[in-house]
Design a protein around this motif. Structure first.
Motif, PDB file in Angstrom:
ATOM      1  N   SER A 190      41.746 -22.410   7.358  1.00 47.69           N
ATOM      2  CA  SER A 190      40.761 -21.375   7.027  1.00 47.69           C
ATOM      3  C   SER A 190      39.586 -21.961   6.255  1.00 47.69           C
ATOM      4  N   ARG A 191      39.906 -22.852   5.329  1.00 47.27           N
ATOM      5  CA  ARG A 191      38.840 -23.466   4.524  1.00 47.27           C
ATOM      6  C   ARG A 191      37.953 -24.366   5.388  1.00 47.27           C
ATOM      7  N   ALA A 210      35.674 -22.156   7.282  1.00 49.68           N
ATOM      8  CA  ALA A 210      34.623 -21.643   6.394  1.00 49.68           C
ATOM      9  C   ALA A 210      33.574 -22.713   6.130  1.00 49.68           C
ATOM     10  N   ASN A 222      31.399 -22.997   9.196  1.00 52.73           N
ATOM     11  CA  ASN A 222      30.466 -21.877   9.274  1.00 52.73           C
ATOM     12  C   ASN A 222      29.258 -22.117   8.370  1.00 52.73           C
ATOM     13  N   ARG A 257      30.754 -22.795  -3.289  1.00 50.46           N
ATOM     14  CA  ARG A 257      30.901 -21.662  -2.369  1.00 50.46           C
ATOM     15  C   ARG A 257      32.328 -21.532  -1.845  1.00 50.46           C
ATOM     16  N   LEU A 258      33.010 -22.667  -1.659  1.00 53.29           N
ATOM     17  CA  LEU A 258      34.367 -22.632  -1.129  1.00 53.29           C
ATOM     18  C   LEU A 258      35.416 -22.496  -2.228  1.00 53.29           C
ATOM     19  N   THR A 318      29.957 -14.542  14.611  1.00 50.80           N
ATOM     20  CA  THR A 318      30.435 -13.193  14.324  1.00 50.80           C
ATOM     21  C   THR A 318      30.162 -12.320  15.542  1.00 50.80           C
TER      22      THR A 318
END
Length: 328
Positions: A6-7, A10, A13, A29-30, A75
């Protein structure tokens, strides 16, 4: 999905939304350490993403182009917007536009869920793209590179060919890309002229990224729209003329603002201002901007000069005549 996966997604992205990210900001941010960011970057590299890193206090990470296109994270709204944009682009005056955009659209819609495909079809049916006709051809490569530099506040070096065919190399800070009529325009700060300039994108031969970032200058949306409108009005017009005003050049610049572009001093007390329009009515409208009390002469050409004179004479007679009876 594991926290590590997931990280990493992210992080990917974030890298896809900006050209350059400082390592400290990515970590913030993470919600992880910079060491963890480095490990996640290594995982993305193993998956085929070319992530370039630069050392030093101003260092960071950027997603580089690779030999193949890796998967993108979109998205739902981004996917729908992209599909609609590709449909509209297929009708625009881009090099290879119809063929390239339709194949890209087919690949994108193939992987869209049914609900998103329905949204695309509904919105695309409601969007009526403008008729391009004989609009100038714009390179999608040049347009895309300028858009990236504008987003990332990166200085560009570009080769530009003006309306007379003269080529020059310009160093600019791109601020906005805007369509007007059937043309695309780039509003930027010209580093060599130390002033704002607006360029037609179809006349930009090539762009070169400098990787030098700049601080965006303050300019309102209204001023951007006005400058693009002025640039669009400088395209060849059916009627072109000059007005020589009894007004010193510096005063004319103060009164006209951005609309004084193209004006030149004629001695100490006069200013020559070029204007034009698609017909005599549109050209006449420009003359109405000359301030009250300022005398001027004009090179308004025939037969439009006679048409304008006849219309003005009728207007004067109408203003001198008694007003009509009021409506019942």
């Amino acid at each position: 999905m594991s926290d590590t996966t997931s990280r990493a997604l992210a992080l990917l992205n974030l890298l896809q939304t900006h050209r350059h990210w400082p390592g400290t900001e990515l970590a913030s941010r993470l919600g992880v350490t910079e060491r963890t960011v480095r490990r996640d970057v290594d995982r993305l590299r193993e998956l085929g993403y070319r992530v370039e890193s630069t050392p030093g206090a101003a260092g960071g990470y950027r997603l580089e182009a690779g030999s193949a296109v890796p998967p993108l994270l979109l998205t739902d709204d981004e996917a729908v917007t992209m599909a609609i944009g590709l449909r509209v682009a297929a009708t625009q005056q881009l090099v290879g536009g119809a063929e390239v955009t339709l194949t890209a659209l087919a690949k994108l819609e193939q992987v869209l869920p049914s609900a998103l495909r329905q949204r695309v079809n509904a919105l695309a049916a409601a969007v009526q793209p403008p008729r391009i006709g004989d609009a100038p051809v714009v390179s999608p490569v040049v347009l895309g590179e300028i858009a990236l530099a504008t987003r990332d506040h990166e200085r560009l070096r570009m080769r530009y060919v003006d309306g007379a065919g003269a080529e020059s190399v310009r160093r600019v800070e791109p601020h906005a890309l805007a369509p007007s009529g059937r043309k695309w325009f780039l509003l930027c700060w010209d580093l060599d002229r130390d002033d704002w300039r607006t360029f037609r994108v179809d006349r930009i031969v090539s762009v070169e990224h400098t990787r030098v970032l700049f601080t965006r200058r303050e300019i309102s949306t209204e001023e951007i729209d006005e400058r693009v409108l002025i640039a669009a009005s400088w395209s060849p017009q059916k009627i072109e003329a000059d007005a020589v005003m009894q007004l010193p050049f510096p005063e004319m610049q103060d009164m006209f603002g951005p609309w004084s572009e193209g004006a030149t001093p004629e001695g100490e007390n006069r200013t020559r201002w070029p204007f034009g329009g698609s017909d005599w009515r549109e050209a006449m409208y420009a003359l109405l901007w000359i301030p009250e009390g300022v005398e001027y002469t004009t090179s308004f050409p025939e037969p439009h000069r006679a048409e304008l004179r006849e219309s003005v004479q009728r207007l004067l007679r109408a203003l001198d005549a008694p007003a009509p009876d009021p409506r019942d």
